[in-house]
Design an enzyme around this catalytic site. Structure first.
Site, PDB file in Angstrom:
ATOM      1  N   SER A 558       0.852  -1.188   0.000  1.00  0.00           N
ATOM      2  CA  SER A 558       0.000   0.000   0.000  1.00  0.00           C
ATOM      3  C   SER A 558       0.883   1.230   0.000  1.00  0.00           C
ATOM      4  CB  SER A 558      -0.892   0.005   1.244  1.00  0.00           C
ATOM      5  OG  SER A 558      -1.541   1.255   1.398  1.00  0.00           O
ATOM      6  N   TYR A 571      -2.909  -0.818  10.406  1.00  0.00           N
ATOM      7  CA  TYR A 571      -2.873  -1.157   8.981  1.00  0.00           C
ATOM      8  C   TYR A 571      -1.574  -0.694   8.348  1.00  0.00           C
ATOM      9  CZ  TYR A 571      -4.219  -1.171   4.023  1.00  0.00           C
ATOM     10  OH  TYR A 571      -4.270  -1.372   2.675  1.00  0.00           O
TER      11      TYR A 571
END
Length: 681
Positions: A558, A571
């Site tokens: 990401s 996350y």
């Protein structure tokens, strides 16, 4: 009236599909059927006699009118007058093109002469196991007379072609009472004046042969049972097959990469559990359709069923070296100056007592069908040995078929393979969103794909969207569970024969501030993405290294792995973990030619399971916007002002594994439409 509406064609298609639907009648893509009739010549307006015959490369069970070759019978019959003799019979195949009628249709096959020259309105040529058992029995001619009397005539082995068509035509003319033939070493041919009569005659020959074998076969046609080769229990058997598969794929792929298939069919296990299997396997298959797909003989492991995996691997590699030498010697014995170059000396079939059969080909369907053909060969050997002695055609005749100029020309006409042909992919979290798009793109580019997901039913549904099980399968996996990961990798190996591409995509996210994030939240996200990626990569690496074919591992990380955003600590931290795994594994696996790279997307809203499960609502709240506008919001904060879609990420994955970036490893590819704060520094 269109050709498909012609009554003769309609009857032919229906008969072909019925015959081809039952494996007792013929193997996949094996045999051919025909009908003769009349149609109006659009040029003259007069009736013309035509032959409709299954074309080259088609399958009876799925035959359509487009799969037929249509020829003018008057021109075909004239070919008899210009036939230059058996030494030049291959020239007649090209002449079939000058007998074609109308537009389109399939290319005429080598068996066209058999159908056109035999004086019967309907002809079937089939490869039933029961018929080939008689055709390969040492006393097949006597057995044919005993079983069928004068109704079925024995034809000595002759390579398919124009002369065989002439031979069968002459036999029918001389034996008006006959309804068909047993073709030595090959199969059967039957005929009739109606489609129904031809089909009935074919089935009578097949069923009569099968009934005779069943009634008169000796009890143990494969010899006495060997206790040490008895089948392992199913769970143990399949675990051992999965453990051996990377080694077996490596030996089947030394000349060029192959896709595999595993079968532990009862008939295979029984064959390998009896004393005569080494002798019979060494004799090889006989029917041309069989050995063209299985090679002249298999590689057989000569260790007992309970041999350790490591001992089996070592012995398989020794046997492979001997197999290659033997195949090269076979080629050298029979090749001449005009022979095509050797096509590879690796086995297509590997047999492991107590475990099963491993078959290989250029794609999954080819590998599966090769295994089905060897299963046919086992049935043939059982029938022949039960009544007599199995005696396939001579090795020199096999070579004439395998390295036939016409067969080589057919291979040369095959379309160029897609970029990912022969490559086997495992994508985690692939039942939806990014993972599903990646799986679809890899399959579209020629790969076969295992779609792994926590939800097995969704994984199977996603696989079904891509295609049948020759293209994609769904497997269950909880990537945080070590045993579940091993099971998913094993299922991939058994489904497709190996592993080349691993995409660590499985993920989830909880959007919370530091103070709101619990230890459970932290552990959950790290278990799925950091630990899960580690477990998948570690388990897959064992197979990748053992195969010796290199490979690709891709992490879907990401932009958050480098970008510090609010309310996202668990996350983003786990994504940073994944990002560094890419660098660490690239450094470690490079010596094995395994490349490890990552993709860093920005928020992918469309089709995302993460966003649909509450993440989207939380992120929208964080940014003070409506959830429906989240994709547009992410796009507007980028340099390119473009929304990132699942297909966008899939494009990046294909760029990494598609064969162009051969010298790239340890790279992170941003797929975020340009987020300056996430630029890699």
């Amino acid at each position: 009236m269109s050709e498909s509406q012609n009554p003769a064609v309609e009857a032919l298609i229906a008969r072909s599909q019925r015959l081809g639907a039952d494996p007792k009648n013929t193997n996949y893509a094996g045999g051919n059927t025909s009908a003769k009739g009349t149609a109006v010549d659009p040029v003259t307006g007069e009736d013309v006699e035509l032959l409709w015959v299954k074309g080259s490369g088609g399958d009876l069970g799925t035959l359509t009118p487009e799969g037929l070759a249509t020829l003018r019978l008057d021109r075909m019959r004239k070919m008899v007058d210009t036939y230059p003799g058996v030494e030049r019979e291959d020239e007649m195949v090209a002449a079939f093109d000058y007998c074609l009628h109308g537009k389109g249709g399939a290319a005429p096959s080598i068996d066209t002469a058999m159908h056109g020259l035999v004086d019967a309105a309907h002809v079937d040529h089939l490869h039933p196991d029961s018929g080939i058992a008689l055709a390969t029995a040492a006393d097949g001619e006597q057995l044919t007379a005993t079983i069928f009397g004068e109704q079925v005539v024995w034809v000595p082995w002759r390579r398919p072609g124009f002369q065989l068509g002439l031979d069968i035509a002459a036999i029918k003319e001389k034996n008006p009472q006959a309804i068909g033939c047993i073709l030595g070493g090959h199969g059967i041919t039957a005929w009739g004046e109606t489609s129904e009569e031809a089909e009935a005659n074919s089935l009578w020959i097949i069923d009569t042969a099968a009934a005779h074998i069943a009634e008169h076969s000796r009890p143990e046609p494969f010899g006495p049972a060997l206790a040490e080769n008895a089948p392992l229990p199913q769970t143990e058997r399949r675990a051992k097959a999965a453990a051996l598969m990377p080694t077996i794929r490596s030996i089947a792929s030394e000349d060029k990469p192959q896709v595999g298939h595993f079968s532990d069919d009862d008939a295979v296990l029984e064959f390998l559990a009896h004393a005569e299997h080494p002798r019979l396997a060494a004799l090889g298959t006989s029917c041309p359709d069989h050995f063209l797909r299985t090679k002249v003989k298999p590689l057989v492991l000569d260790l007992p069923a309970d041999a350790s995996v490591e001992d089996a691997k070592a012995r398989l590699r020794e046997l492979h070296a001997a197999y290659r030498e033997d195949y090269q010697a076979y080629y050298d014995r029979h090749a001449d100056a005009d022979s095509p170059a050797i096509r590879g000396a690796d086995p297509a079939i590997v047999l492991v007592p107590g475990v099963g059969m491993f078959s290989f080909g250029k794609d999954k369907q080819t590998a599966r069908v090769a295994g089905e053909f060897y299963l046919n060969a086992i049935h043939v050997m059982r029938g022949a040995e039960g009544l007599s002695t199995y005696a396939p055609i001579d090795e020199s005749e096999k070579f004439r078929i395998e390295y036939w100029a016409l067969e080589e020309a057919k291979l040369q006409r095959m379309p160029e393979p897609k970029p990912l042909a022969t490559r086997i992919a495992l994508v985690t979290g692939a039942a939806s969103g990014i993972g599903k798009a990646i799986a679809q793109r890899l399959a579209a580019e020629g790969a076969v794909v295992a779609i792994a997901d926590l939800d097995l039913e969704k994984a199977r549904a996603a696989a079904a969207e891509i295609g049948g099980t020759d293209v994609a399968v769904g497997v269950a996996v909880d990537v945080s569970d070590e045993d579940a990961v091993q099971q998913a990798v094993d299922e991939t190996l058994l489904a497709f024969g190996g592993l080349d591409i691993v995409v660590n995509n499985a993920g989830l996210s909880l959007s919370k501030s530091l103070l709101e994030t619990t230890a459970k939240d932290w552990d959950l996200q790290h278990d799925v993405m950091a630990k899960g990626s580690f477990l998948v990569s570690r388990t897959a690496a064992g197979a990748l290294i053992e195969q010796g074919l290199g490979g690709d591992v891709v992490y879907i990380s990401s932009k958050n792995s480098v970008f510090a955003g609010p309310n996202n600590i668990a996350y983003s931290a786990t994504k940073a973990d994944q990002a560094h795994q890419v660098r660490l594994l690239a450094a470690e696996l490079g010596e094995h030619q395994v490349r490890v790279n990552g993709v860093n997307p920005d928020g992918v809203v469309q089709g995302s399971g993460i966003f649909a499960s509450g993440w989207g609502a939380n992120r929208a709240k964080t940014y003070g916007i409506e959830e429906k506008d989240l994709g547009k919001f992410y796009a507007q904060r980028t340099i390119l002002k473009r929304e990132v879609l699942p297909s966008t990420v899939a494009n990046a994955v294909f760029a990494l594994v598609g064969g162009e970036l051969t010298h790239t490893t340890g790279l992170h590819v941003p797929v975020d439409a340009g987020v300056a704060a996430a630029f890699l520094r």
